[in-house]
Scaffold this active site. Structure first.
Site, PDB file in Angstrom:
ATOM      1  N   GLN B 197       0.881  -1.176   0.000  1.00 46.77           N
ATOM      2  CA  GLN B 197       0.000   0.000   0.000  1.00 46.77           C
ATOM      3  C   GLN B 197       0.912   1.217   0.000  1.00 46.77           C
ATOM      4  O   GLN B 197       1.361   1.668   1.052  1.00 46.77           O
ATOM      5  CB  GLN B 197      -0.916  -0.038   1.229  1.00 46.77           C
ATOM      6  CG  GLN B 197      -1.740  -1.326   1.324  1.00 46.77           C
ATOM      7  CD  GLN B 197      -2.841  -1.437   0.284  1.00 46.77           C
ATOM      8  OE1 GLN B 197      -3.664  -0.537   0.128  1.00 46.77           O
ATOM      9  NE2 GLN B 197      -2.850  -2.539  -0.473  1.00 46.77           N
ATOM     10  N   ALA B 238     -11.781   2.759   4.387  1.00 45.07           N
ATOM     11  CA  ALA B 238     -10.838   1.857   3.723  1.00 45.07           C
ATOM     12  C   ALA B 238     -10.034   2.588   2.649  1.00 45.07           C
ATOM     13  O   ALA B 238     -10.287   3.756   2.339  1.00 45.07           O
ATOM     14  CB  ALA B 238     -11.583   0.676   3.139  1.00 45.07           C
ATOM     15  N   HIS B 239      -9.100   1.890   2.064  1.00 45.22           N
ATOM     16  CA  HIS B 239      -8.184   2.514   1.109  1.00 45.22           C
ATOM     17  C   HIS B 239      -8.880   3.019  -0.158  1.00 45.22           C
ATOM     18  O   HIS B 239      -9.853   2.447  -0.603  1.00 45.22           O
ATOM     19  CB  HIS B 239      -7.014   1.597   0.747  1.00 45.22           C
ATOM     20  CG  HIS B 239      -7.364   0.249   0.230  1.00 45.22           C
ATOM     21  ND1 HIS B 239      -6.391  -0.651  -0.123  1.00 45.22           N
ATOM     22  CD2 HIS B 239      -8.550  -0.373   0.030  1.00 45.22           C
ATOM     23  CE1 HIS B 239      -6.978  -1.764  -0.533  1.00 45.22           C
ATOM     24  NE2 HIS B 239      -8.266  -1.628  -0.449  1.00 45.22           N
ATOM     25  N   ASN B 240      -8.370   4.116  -0.646  1.00 45.06           N
ATOM     26  CA  ASN B 240      -8.792   4.718  -1.918  1.00 45.06           C
ATOM     27  C   ASN B 240     -10.145   5.418  -1.856  1.00 45.06           C
ATOM     28  O   ASN B 240     -10.643   5.872  -2.884  1.00 45.06           O
ATOM     29  CB  ASN B 240      -8.849   3.671  -3.045  1.00 45.06           C
ATOM     30  CG  ASN B 240      -7.623   2.783  -3.068  1.00 45.06           C
ATOM     31  OD1 ASN B 240      -6.502   3.264  -2.932  1.00 45.06           O
ATOM     32  ND2 ASN B 240      -7.826   1.492  -3.209  1.00 45.06           N
TER      33      ASN B 240
END
Lengths: 344, 344, 344
Positions: B197, B238-240
């Site tokens: 990541q 969460a990511h993005n």
């Protein structure tokens, strides 16, 4: 200038095959849409296969047998996995070993492996073992008697309580708590008497624990997370649970005490699992579901209380129409009464 | 003796108008029921308008046009906002700049603004930038390469991981984690391969993050929280993800990867949002709802799976009556069969 | 060699009665199945009464009047409670008082009780009071003006913000946050204006707080957790809440602002409670339920929105059959139309 790798080198690293110029060199990874000639791109979803024709990338990572559109290609069986491995290759580096830095608090009688790093503000209790190359970030607290394997990363402000055991290559994200007391009390009629939680938590190799996730120590024996299982952020694992190998436990899941979960199980976000039950191997539980009892292996479930996923989908499709169904039933009742009175 | 302010001064501060004695001085704020003559009180809810007649307060903050009952009044368009502003005026003070206190761990190459405070036990990595007047509380950990704007408060034991960027006037409550690794793995058939990541988290100006809330860094680019958005405690982003401006994300909400949320969106407590979807501007989602797909703007939704809020209310009203409806349907079936046999 | 206790001593400690050899000595506790002659075992669940005949234990803790099978027995009214007390007796020890250890950060003007322990990396602000025998683990941060009673344990990386008050014998698990700012904002039409949270949190005696649980400080006055109440991990208690005595708040529960919860209330895992409502004494709310309004005392509730538990069980039994019911209703409609046309 960025270091470069030839397609031949990359194919060898990935276990793939070059179609085209194997001596072409690239220096990184980029999406199909905006990759330049010094980058390799990847086609993981066949839906986008036609974009290979238009990409400006120097090379494309794709599954065997796809249309190359004349491009230089590395064929690998699993392009998404290949993409992940190239990310690792191009963009990550091992943590440089810095030793025990000034400002770290280390008790006596610790056993420190080679090439470790312990940052300022980390606190390590007595009789702790740290494996080779393990990194302990600032503010992480490791109570007495803990053992941690090699190549682990313990991020900032994570806490690992007394006597817990952590395998190799484990990653603990910031703020996670391993080995807090299980929530166990004996009612004495008026109030609650605390049951001492004298067990521990064991994380096997390759387990990863998300930020601010909590894993309670067992009352008497072991709360166990087996090899390869990954927990997302803000997950709760209660005392005495056993979670199998290679499970994916998504954010905000809660698992109650003494639950036994098989291998390759996926619990989607915010799932709740009751205590003292068994979930079979390869089970998938849909987001927000509530699991009140054991679930048979190799199936998907959803809903509260959880049912087979397809049944849940069909039932949920009816829910918004309930008011209408209720009305229809009332109307039918009336019409039948009329028919009945006609036929009396 | 408490410092006092005249109604004239307060009206100027709030952009309001005095009715009555503008030279009257008060020294604080109190509820309608127990305010004394040296206090100003406020009427935010018109339901309680008659209490203005009885209050012992020296003055009342209220909306224009209300019945004054002969009181000294400051009229402002939004009395609740006025109440909040007077709380700030009477009861809060800027943090005194204390500099870098002994016991703080600061790496080399940090860029520190003017009038900052860094408490003992805080850890600041290399190449970090702290804006003017920013306060870093004990045990907060800021990894290398982070930039933090002016007038921020980073509370105790919060963690901000490498290279994340934080705007001006942001408040991070204790234990929050900004920039933990996204939960991304590529299945390799048997186990899971970790996807590095390598992205970051960006918080724009005036963003506030609750206690023990987690915001994952993007896989490749940026997890973004736009200007003015407030996150409550124990939230998972969460990511993005991209969250718009001036959103309210209430406690224990979970938002899955790559979700795009518009401006002025409210997600009530414990809502779960699936990944790779879009939520339009001004959407409100009711508590505990599960959002499996995109939601159109300017509407309210509830339920799992989420539906228009009014549909959900109507459907939920039927749920407790389902056993009765089922019984009725069975009875109707029987009655129809009887009718049918009579008419054969 | 482990220290031993005679059955006579243990019966006196537990308030029970020996049947058999009161001078027999044991050195610990073990399950019925694998206890040896130097251990005492226990029968808490009458289902396993026949195992008493076969156990290898030297003695058995059981309820009065059970079949002894010739064993040495200590009879106590509540054997599960007795088990918990023997665990405490045999397996736990008071924390040795270590004083303020090097590496702890303590401001001036703290009032420290006798026999306290403050570990390295702990940070204690000015004007803090710590009661006798209280232990503050590494990385715990106590802001200025906090008072903590006697015999408390503040685990690693817990945070207690300014002016909060904690009673005697409280246990705060790692990473818990007491006194974070309440989530209060006044909309100003376009954005949100922060309402200063100038109140505090009060935990009465014997309160226990789980890992990474968050309790927000009140806007103006007090967020209150009364005597004996236990909170599990990752719980959210919003500002201005009042939670009664001897409640059990299970993991991942969220309680919204200004809720008033009675005594002896159990909220099971992942329950959500709306704000500004009242829950009566002795209420039990089932896991994952959503409570939108006040609940009357002495009853069980489940579901979202919550209804009496038995109604919920009955309604949920129908949910998987909804598609079938819908189909039946359509078929009935058709059959009735046919009947109606025959009778026209």
């Amino acid at each position: 200038m960025l270091p470069t790798r030839t397609l031949k080198e990359l194919a060898a690293y990935l276990g793939g095959t070059v179609q085209g110029d194997e001596n072409l060199a690239v220096n990184g990874l980029a999406p199909l849409e905006n990759a330049g000639p010094d980058k390799i791109t990847f086609l993981a979803n066949p839906k986008y296969a036609s974009k290979v024709a238009e990409t400006g990338a120097g090379a494309v990572l794709m599954a065997p047998g796809g249309e190359r559109y004349g491009r230089n290609v590395i064929e690998v069986a699993n392009p998404y996995l290949g993409f992940a491995k190239l990310l690792t290759l191009f963009y990550t580096q091992p943590h440089p070993p810095l030793g025990v830095l000034p400002g770290a608090n280390i008790s006596g009688q610790t056993t420190l492996g080679e090439n470790i790093t312990v940052y300022p503000g980390a606190c390590i209790g007595s009789n702790v073992t740290l494996g080779d190359r393990t990194v302990v970030h600032p503010g992480a607290v490791i109570y007495e008697g803990v053992s941690i394997g090699a190549d682990c990363v313990i991020h900032a402000n994570a806490v690992i309580r007394e006597r817990c055991r952590i395998g190799n290559r484990c990653i603990i994200q910031p703020g996670a708590v391993i080995g807090s007391d299980g929530f166990g009390y004996a009612p004495d009629g008026r109030s609650y008497y605390r049951i001492p939680q004298i067990g521990i938590v064991v994380l096997e190799d390759d387990v990863e624990i998300g930020a601010n996730t909590c894993i309670d120590r067992a009352a008497l024996e072991v709360t166990l997370i087996r090899r390869g299982t990954k927990l997302d952020n803000l997950v709760q694992i209660a005392h005495n649970c056993q979670i199998g190998e290679d499970c994916m436990i998504v954010s905000q899941v809660g698992v109650s005490g003494s639950a036994k979960i098989g291998n390759h199980v996926t619990l989607a976000g915010q799932v709740g699992v009751a205590g003292h039950l068994t979930i079979g191997d390869n089970v998938m539980v849909g987001a927000q579901s509530g699991v009140p009892g054991s679930l048979a292996a190799n199936a998907g479930y959803s809903g509260t209380p959880a049912m087979p996923h397809k049944d849940w989908l069909r039932a949920m499709a009816v829910v918004p129409r309930l008011p209408e169904i209720k009305k229809t039933v009332s109307a039918l009742e009336k019409r039948i009464s009329e028919l009945e009175s006609k036929l009396k």
